[in-house]
Design a protein around this motif. Structure first.
Motif, PDB file in Angstrom:
ATOM      1  N   ALA A   1       6.175  11.213  -1.822  1.00  0.00           N
ATOM      2  CA  ALA A   1       7.198  10.633  -0.947  1.00  0.00           C
ATOM      3  C   ALA A   1       6.810   9.205  -0.600  1.00  0.00           C
ATOM      4  CB  ALA A   1       7.345  11.471   0.319  1.00  0.00           C
ATOM      5  N   THR A   2       7.554   8.250  -1.118  1.00  0.00           N
ATOM      6  CA  THR A   2       7.238   6.843  -0.882  1.00  0.00           C
ATOM      7  C   THR A   2       8.482   5.994  -1.074  1.00  0.00           C
ATOM      8  OG1 THR A   2       5.888   4.960  -1.609  1.00  0.00           O
ATOM      9  CG2 THR A   2       6.542   6.544  -3.293  1.00  0.00           C
ATOM     10  N   ASP A   3       8.552   4.863  -0.395  1.00  0.00           N
ATOM     11  CA  ASP A   3       9.624   3.911  -0.645  1.00  0.00           C
ATOM     12  C   ASP A   3       9.118   2.689  -1.380  1.00  0.00           C
ATOM     13  OD1 ASP A   3      11.641   5.455   0.321  1.00  0.00           O
ATOM     14  OD2 ASP A   3      11.641   4.606   2.322  1.00  0.00           O
ATOM     15  N   VAL A   4       7.945   2.835  -2.003  1.00  0.00           N
ATOM     16  CA  VAL A   4       7.389   1.791  -2.865  1.00  0.00           C
ATOM     17  C   VAL A   4       7.727   2.145  -4.310  1.00  0.00           C
ATOM     18  CG1 VAL A   4       5.234   0.835  -3.770  1.00  0.00           C
ATOM     19  CG2 VAL A   4       5.519   1.155  -1.307  1.00  0.00           C
ATOM     20  N   ASP A   5       8.389   1.236  -5.018  1.00  0.00           N
ATOM     21  CA  ASP A   5       8.740   1.527  -6.417  1.00  0.00           C
ATOM     22  C   ASP A   5       7.935   0.670  -7.396  1.00  0.00           C
ATOM     23  OD1 ASP A   5       9.879  -0.943  -6.039  1.00  0.00           O
ATOM     24  OD2 ASP A   5      11.930  -0.332  -6.499  1.00  0.00           O
ATOM     25  N   ASN A   6       6.861   0.064  -6.913  1.00  0.00           N
ATOM     26  CA  ASN A   6       6.032  -0.767  -7.783  1.00  0.00           C
ATOM     27  C   ASN A   6       5.384   0.057  -8.885  1.00  0.00           C
ATOM     28  OD1 ASN A   6       5.935  -1.843  -4.860  1.00  0.00           O
ATOM     29  ND2 ASN A   6       5.449  -3.631  -6.090  1.00  0.00           N
ATOM     30  N   PRO A   7       5.225  -0.538 -10.076  1.00  0.00           N
ATOM     31  CA  PRO A   7       4.502   0.161 -11.145  1.00  0.00           C
ATOM     32  C   PRO A   7       3.004   0.123 -10.873  1.00  0.00           C
ATOM     33  CG  PRO A   7       5.076  -2.042 -11.854  1.00  0.00           C
ATOM     34  CD  PRO A   7       5.709  -1.857 -10.503  1.00  0.00           C
ATOM     35  N   LEU A   8       2.251   0.766 -11.728  1.00  0.00           N
ATOM     36  CA  LEU A   8       0.804   0.830 -11.538  1.00  0.00           C
ATOM     37  C   LEU A   8       0.130  -0.517 -11.778  1.00  0.00           C
ATOM     38  CD1 LEU A   8      -1.722   2.606 -11.036  1.00  0.00           C
ATOM     39  CD2 LEU A   8      -1.766   3.036 -13.516  1.00  0.00           C
ATOM     40  N   THR A   9       0.504  -1.207 -12.836  1.00  0.00           N
ATOM     41  CA  THR A   9      -0.185  -2.442 -13.224  1.00  0.00           C
ATOM     42  C   THR A   9       0.793  -3.603 -13.406  1.00  0.00           C
ATOM     43  OG1 THR A   9      -0.024  -1.915 -15.585  1.00  0.00           O
ATOM     44  CG2 THR A   9      -1.987  -1.130 -14.415  1.00  0.00           C
ATOM     45  N   GLY A  10       0.236  -4.786 -13.615  1.00  0.00           N
ATOM     46  CA  GLY A  10       1.055  -5.954 -13.895  1.00  0.00           C
ATOM     47  C   GLY A  10       1.333  -6.800 -12.666  1.00  0.00           C
ATOM     48  N   LEU A  11       2.264  -7.746 -12.820  1.00  0.00           N
ATOM     49  CA  LEU A  11       2.569  -8.709 -11.761  1.00  0.00           C
ATOM     50  C   LEU A  11       3.096  -8.051 -10.495  1.00  0.00           C
ATOM     51  CD1 LEU A  11       4.214 -11.639 -13.782  1.00  0.00           C
ATOM     52  CD2 LEU A  11       1.963 -11.588 -12.686  1.00  0.00           C
ATOM     53  N   HIS A  12       3.736  -6.906 -10.647  1.00  0.00           N
ATOM     54  CA  HIS A  12       4.277  -6.201  -9.487  1.00  0.00           C
ATOM     55  C   HIS A  12       3.514  -4.900  -9.224  1.00  0.00           C
ATOM     56  CE1 HIS A  12       7.621  -9.001  -9.436  1.00  0.00           C
ATOM     57  NE2 HIS A  12       7.779  -8.785 -10.733  1.00  0.00           N
ATOM     58  N   GLY A  13       2.328  -4.791  -9.806  1.00  0.00           N
ATOM     59  CA  GLY A  13       1.551  -3.566  -9.711  1.00  0.00           C
ATOM     60  C   GLY A  13       0.757  -3.437  -8.429  1.00  0.00           C
ATOM     61  N   ALA A  14       0.065  -2.317  -8.313  1.00  0.00           N
ATOM     62  CA  ALA A  14      -0.680  -1.975  -7.099  1.00  0.00           C
ATOM     63  C   ALA A  14      -1.706  -3.039  -6.739  1.00  0.00           C
ATOM     64  CB  ALA A  14      -1.367  -0.623  -7.294  1.00  0.00           C
TER      65      ALA A  14
END
Length: 367
Positions: A183-196
């Motif tokens: 359950a999260t409202d974060v849709d960031n991927p694991l890696t990359g410019l928008h990653g964790a």
């Protein structure tokens, strides 16, 4: 008048239930007050649901991101268990000087998962958010019995920085076929410019050099997880970057990702309360531009606007403009910093401030 009080947490000072209670304490007694504190999966997730669901809380001995003893809870409602990553991995558990995503571990979350399994849950919902870790759920998997190992078969040290040496997992997770929900409202991927690592690493103590090292380590670990659990595209899965990559580990384990605020609002019956309300009061610690882009307060304000209801935002500090807030459905904004004239006092006495602000507001809004 029927007044719906539904704040998020005031991070670092008040939980959502405590904030709701403080507002209710100052409002006019002649009105009908309904308290529905909220969470999007981060700190306070279990507390908010425990106040609304007919379940039982099970205390669990766990560890914090540095491996120190900590206490967590499992909320068991029917055959569904609800746990909160922040109780074991939360940034609030560490001082600023202690923050280090290179070595912080999600091991404690694994202990909470094991407790939920032992409690007989058929489904476990994990609230993700507010974490101090960037280990891709490696510590969690170690606690579950599937420790990451290097090419020689030796267990890796805890922390995200060591995952660049990950070559496999030693053992199978002891989950007894339970269903997992992130359950999260974060849709960031694991890696990359928008990653964790890139987006959330710096607030957890990562330097610019750390960010690149951690991102590469998570890329390596994603390949290990894909091979171990027969999944693909783990690096780009929406929500995989939640809680320092714990989202990706849960996806690899067969878990599905859902909206944290959507889940909470459904479980606490918020839609029906919005339909019945005549005035809505929400709030959070920092009301800023991010608040108006998908966070709890924006969702509440939009819901109030769609119903033609006035919506008041009470916050610790306000960093939005009137037009910007109004476009999101906010009728009035009041901050603790403005009320006290001091950020120091606002942080020290938030409950008193909310009660006093509510008393002043009720003189204008109460019928």
């Amino acid at each position: 008048m029927r007044v719906l009080i539904c704040p998020d947490k005031f991070a670092g000072t008040l939980s959502a239930p405590a904030a709701a209670s403080a507002i209710a304490a100052g409002w006019s007694a002649s009105d009908h007050l309904v308290q529905r504190p909220l969470s999007d999966g981060g700190p306070g997730f279990v507390e908010v649901l425990a106040a609304a669901l007919d379940g039982r809380l099970i205390e669990v001995e766990t560890v914090d991101p540095l491996g120190r003893p900590a206490r967590g809870e499992v909320l068991l409602a029917g055959n569904t268990a609800y746990i909160e990553s922040a109780q074991a991995c939360g940034l609030h558990l560490l001082t600023k000087q202690e923050r280090n995503p290179n070595t912080a571990t999600s091991y404690g979350l694994g202990l909470l998962l094991l407790a939920a399994v032992e409690a007989g849950a058929a489904e476990i919902v994990i609230g993700l958010g507010g974490s101090a870790v960037n280990d891709g759920g490696a510590g969690m998997l170690a606690a579950l019995g599937a420790a990451p190992v290097d090419v020689a078969g030796y267990a890796l040290p805890y922390g995200g920085a060591y995952l660049n040496a990950a070559a496999g997992l030693a053992g199978e997770p002891r989950l007894r076929d339970v269903r997992l929900v992130a359950a999260t409202d974060v849709d960031n991927p694991l890696t990359g410019l928008h990653g964790a690592s890139k987006i959330y690493g710096p607030q957890k103590g990562a330097t610019e050099e750390d960010v690149y090292r951690l991102d590469a380590a998570l890329e390596q670990f994603a390949g290990v997880l894909e091979k171990a659990f027969g999944v693909t595209d783990l690096e780009v899965a929406p929500g995989g970057g939640a809680a320092g990559g714990i989202g990706a580990a849960l996806i690899a384990l067969g878990g599905r990702v859902v909206s944290g605020i959507g889940l909470v609002t459904t479980l606490i019956g918020l839609t029906a309360e919005l339909d019945a309300a005549e005035l809505v009061i929400t709030g959070e610690g920092s009301f800023d531009h991010q608040s108006l882009r998908g966070k709890v307060v924006a969702g509440i304000a939009n819901g109030a606007r769609d119903r033609g209801l006035p919506c008041i935002v009470v916050c610790g500090r306000n960093e939005t403009g009137f037009r910007e807030a109004a476009s999101a459905g906010v009728t009035e904004t009041v901050s603790l910093t403005d009320h006290f004239g001091s950020e120091t006092t606002a942080l020290a006495e938030p409950a008193r401030g909310l009660t006093e602000i509510a008393g002043e507001l009720s003189q204008h809004w109460s019928r």
